[in-house]
Write an enzyme that holds these catalytic residues in place. Structure first.
Site, mmCIF file in Angstrom:
data_model
loop_
_atom_site.group_PDB
_atom_site.id
_atom_site.type_symbol
_atom_site.label_atom_id
_atom_site.label_comp_id
_atom_site.label_asym_id
_atom_site.label_seq_id
_atom_site.Cartn_x
_atom_site.Cartn_y
_atom_site.Cartn_z
ATOM 1 N N PRO A 28 31.664 1.599 -3.608
ATOM 2 C CA PRO A 28 30.634 2.194 -2.758
ATOM 3 C C PRO A 28 29.601 2.917 -3.606
ATOM 4 C CG PRO A 28 32.646 3.493 -2.686
ATOM 5 C CD PRO A 28 32.968 2.262 -3.465
ATOM 6 N N MET A 29 28.329 2.619 -3.362
ATOM 7 C CA MET A 29 27.246 3.251 -4.116
ATOM 8 C C MET A 29 26.132 3.639 -3.148
ATOM 9 S SD MET A 29 27.075 0.753 -7.448
ATOM 10 C CE MET A 29 27.409 -0.750 -6.507
ATOM 11 N N THR A 30 25.799 4.921 -3.136
ATOM 12 C CA THR A 30 24.746 5.397 -2.241
ATOM 13 C C THR A 30 23.431 4.710 -2.570
ATOM 14 O OG1 THR A 30 25.827 7.541 -2.035
ATOM 15 C CG2 THR A 30 23.490 7.428 -1.457
ATOM 16 N N GLY A 62 28.390 5.118 1.414
ATOM 17 C CA GLY A 62 28.863 6.061 2.413
ATOM 18 C C GLY A 62 28.034 6.000 3.682
ATOM 19 N N GLN A 105 32.676 2.703 4.338
ATOM 20 C CA GLN A 105 33.123 4.008 3.869
ATOM 21 C C GLN A 105 32.566 5.079 4.806
ATOM 22 O OE1 GLN A 105 31.518 6.425 0.509
ATOM 23 N NE2 GLN A 105 33.424 5.850 -0.517
ATOM 24 N N HIS A 172 35.989 8.720 2.657
ATOM 25 C CA HIS A 172 35.491 9.301 1.400
ATOM 26 C C HIS A 172 36.068 10.701 1.260
ATOM 27 C CE1 HIS A 172 33.261 10.158 -2.065
ATOM 28 N NE2 HIS A 172 32.071 9.655 -1.745
ATOM 29 N N TYR A 177 32.937 16.190 -1.660
ATOM 30 C CA TYR A 177 32.395 16.117 -0.300
ATOM 31 C C TYR A 177 33.405 16.715 0.690
ATOM 32 C CZ TYR A 177 28.836 13.306 -2.544
ATOM 33 O OH TYR A 177 27.833 12.883 -3.379
#
Length: 370
Positions: A28-30, A62, A105, A172, A177
């Site tokens: 997962p990569m923003t 996310g 995610q 996540h 977070y």
């Protein structure tokens, strides 16, 4: 690296609830290319491109649960509301048409959100104790009623993910977070049932997991991503020893986690200074018996966090050590991040022995959606 040496990456993965064609996971990569929180056709094409090039499982960036302070930018994708969920249905359809599998995610950034940001700038940021990652008081602790509402929002998102056809959900719980803020002693100083020792600080996550399990039923995969390190606190540790890690993981397994995504900056580093060579994913698998995903600068010759801090690119790196660990069963799946961002065909090139054609990571890749 020969094609033969890469065979471990391309063996099918089978667990009780999840089957994949190979061991490669898109980390997962923003990205933040969803105006108003709605993912469009460009987002669907972005994920499809990795699926049609042989990624076994895609984990989305996310996606924000239905809470007014869940995210810090209006361009982060929502996982609530008709328009956003319709957009995600299009993403799922595109990935499945390409023969891939995809997990969403589910994310809440907690106290890392700066006041006045996000879709609801007037909303207060929330966290277990109202503390930021430096342990400074910048807000009010969540009440138990507010905690119950957050748990319900996670469960609703899980139910929606299953309804839309996602193959799994990932919670996540890493990098400082919201869920991780409950885990960490610096950000959780509560004295009620959501605070206390390390095992007690897992209660919020365990209740989120259990609520998601009720929402999706017994046969749907739930992945938990967790980390020792936090954004800006790279040497932080939830567990100092493998015994502490065992105490941390047990309540999460009991709550219903099927697979752990163990986030590290460098996959090759031992998790503890005890003489064992196991990384975090290796220890997690050994202690729980659950399948694990390793991650951390895979395929790069420069640690990914330095790419952020220094704005650098990175060349390609040998997978030899990674493949040896995978082949001996230290972990089950391998998440690839920045390498896949620059090169959507990374997986198929590795499979076909075309390492000389791999694209190096360039910072410009962060500003595009390809």
């Amino acid at each position: 690296m020969s094609t033969t040496s890469a065979q471990a990456l391309f063996a099918p993965f089978r667990s009780a609830k999840l089957s994949l064609d190979n061991r490669i996971v898109m980390a997962p990569m923003t990205r933040g290319f969803s105006p108003g929180g709605v993912p469009g056709e460009d987002v669907a094409a972005y994920y499809r491109r990795r699926a049609e090039n042989g990624v076994g499982l895609i984990v989305t960036e996310g996606t924000l649960i239905d809470h007014p302070a869940a995210g810090a930018s209006p361009s982060l994708p929502h996982f609530y509301g008709e328009a956003a969920l319709d957009g995600w249905a299009g993403v799922v359809g595109a990935v499945h048409e390409a023969g891939g599998k995809i997990a969403t995610q589910l994310w809440h950034v907690g106290m890392t959100r700066q006041p006045g940001t996000g879709t609801n700038p007037d909303a207060a940021s929330v966290g277990p104790s109202g503390l930021n990652l430096a342990g400074e008081k910048v807000g009010q602790p969540l009440t138990e009623n507010e905690i119950a509402d957050l748990i319900a929002a996670y469960a609703q998102a899980a139910a929606d993910a299953k309804r839309l056809g996602f193959d799994a959900i990932e919670l996540h719980g890493a990098h400082g977070y919201l869920i991780d803020q409950f885990f960490w002693r610096v950000t959780n100083v509560r004295t009620d049932r959501y605070g206390g020792d390390l095992a007690s600080r897992t209660r919020f996550a365990a209740e989120v997991i259990a609520a998601c399990r009720r929402a999706v039923g017994p046969d749907y995969p739930i992945v938990l991503r967790y980390s020792q390190w936090k954004d800006g606190a790279y040497e932080a540790k939830l567990a100092e020893t493998s015994a502490e890690l065992d105490r941390f993981l047990r309540p999460l397994v009991d709550a219903g986690v099927d697979l752990f995504h163990c986030s590290t900056r460098r996959f090759w580093e031992p998790a503890f200074e005890d003489g064992a060579d196991l990384n975090l994913a290796g220890w997690t698998k050994k202690l729980t018996g659950k399948p694990t995903i390793t991650v951390g600068s895979v395929g790069l010759d420069l640690e990914f966090t330095r790419l952020f801090k220094e704005g650098k690119g990175a060349g390609t790196a040998s997978l030899g050590g990674l493949l040896e660990r995978l082949d001996r069963g230290e972990f089950d799946l391998v998440a690839v991040g920045r390498a896949l961002l620059s090169d959507p065909a990374w997986a198929v090139k590795i499979k076909q022995g075309r390492q000389d054609e791999l694209e190096p990571f360039a910072p410009q890749a962060l500003g595009t959606l390809y």
